[in-house]
Write an enzyme that holds these catalytic residues in place. Structure first.
Site, short mmCIF file in Angstrom:
data_model
loop_
_atom_site.label_atom_id
_atom_site.label_comp_id
_atom_site.label_asym_id
_atom_site.label_seq_id
_atom_site.Cartn_x
_atom_site.Cartn_y
_atom_site.Cartn_z
N HIS A 126 0.84 -1.19 0.00
CA HIS A 126 0.00 0.00 0.00
C HIS A 126 0.88 1.25 0.00
O HIS A 126 2.09 1.15 0.18
CB HIS A 126 -0.90 0.00 1.25
CG HIS A 126 -0.10 0.06 2.52
ND1 HIS A 126 0.41 -1.08 3.13
CD2 HIS A 126 0.34 1.11 3.26
CE1 HIS A 126 1.11 -0.72 4.19
NE2 HIS A 126 1.08 0.60 4.29
N HIS A 173 5.02 6.26 -2.37
CA HIS A 173 5.72 5.02 -2.72
C HIS A 173 5.02 3.86 -2.01
O HIS A 173 4.30 4.05 -1.04
CB HIS A 173 7.19 5.08 -2.30
CG HIS A 173 7.36 5.10 -0.82
ND1 HIS A 173 7.22 6.25 -0.07
CD2 HIS A 173 7.62 4.11 0.07
CE1 HIS A 173 7.39 5.96 1.21
NE2 HIS A 173 7.64 4.67 1.33
#
Length: 180
Positions: free
Chosen positions: A38, A120
């Site tokens: 995630h 990221h």
């Protein structure tokens, strides 16, 4: 409880994530399970369970239209020769989303992030990289730095609980906010 706000990567990208992780099989890294990968928008740390309804209500005030993200390229924190985290790059309107989340939660006095937000998705943690394998690692990083992963629609954020176990973390979604 340990909590954070995140954007989940869709199931359609899990196969590609597994492919990338397999390329690092020669290294003894701690991989994040593809279904848990995630983008952490804000780490909240330890929060009292009683504050979850108020945090959820505050997150409902986030104003950001849904957007598409291009998931592409591999990188590391803090730098290649001393990698601690291997991540996938994600572009899109994450800066605005981050600011909205940060503003919505400002009254809770969560610890401020010391570094600039960078969207990221963590793939692996590097606990140890033997010197004799460093060149192979750097070559593989260079080979994958522009790797195409895919596109995803960012149309919600989730408040998640994280329970750390010896077999890895267990994430539970406590609240979801649909972006509009």
């Amino acid at each position: 409880m340990r909590a954070f706000v995140a954007v989940d990567l869709p199931v359609e990208l899990h196969e590609k994530i597994t492919e990338i992780q397999l390329k690092f099989n020669d290294f003894k890294f701690k991989f994040v399970s593809p279904d848990l990968v995630h983008i952490t928008m804000k780490f909240l740390g330890e929060v009292p369970e009683s504050s979850i309804p108020d945090i959820s209500k505050a997150l409902d005030n986030v104003k950001c239209e849904p957007f598409q993200s291009h998931v592409k390229g591999l990188g590391v924190f803090p730098k290649p020769k001393f990698a601690k985290v291997i991540w996938l790059g994600c572009d899109g309107n994450f800066e605005l989303l981050y600011e909205q989340i940060d503003n919505a939660l400002s009254s809770f006095e969560f610890e401020k992030t010391l570094h600039k937000f960078s969207a990221h998705a963590t793939l692996a943690r590097v606990k140890y990289l033997p010197k004799k394998k460093k060149t192979d690692f750097l070559d593989l990083l260079d080979e994958l730095k522009d790797m195409e992963i895919g596109y995803m629609d960012v149309n919600s954020i989730k408040l998640k609980k994280s329970t750390l176990t010896p077999k890895g973390p267990i994430y539970e979604t406590l609240h979801e906010v649909i972006l509009k």
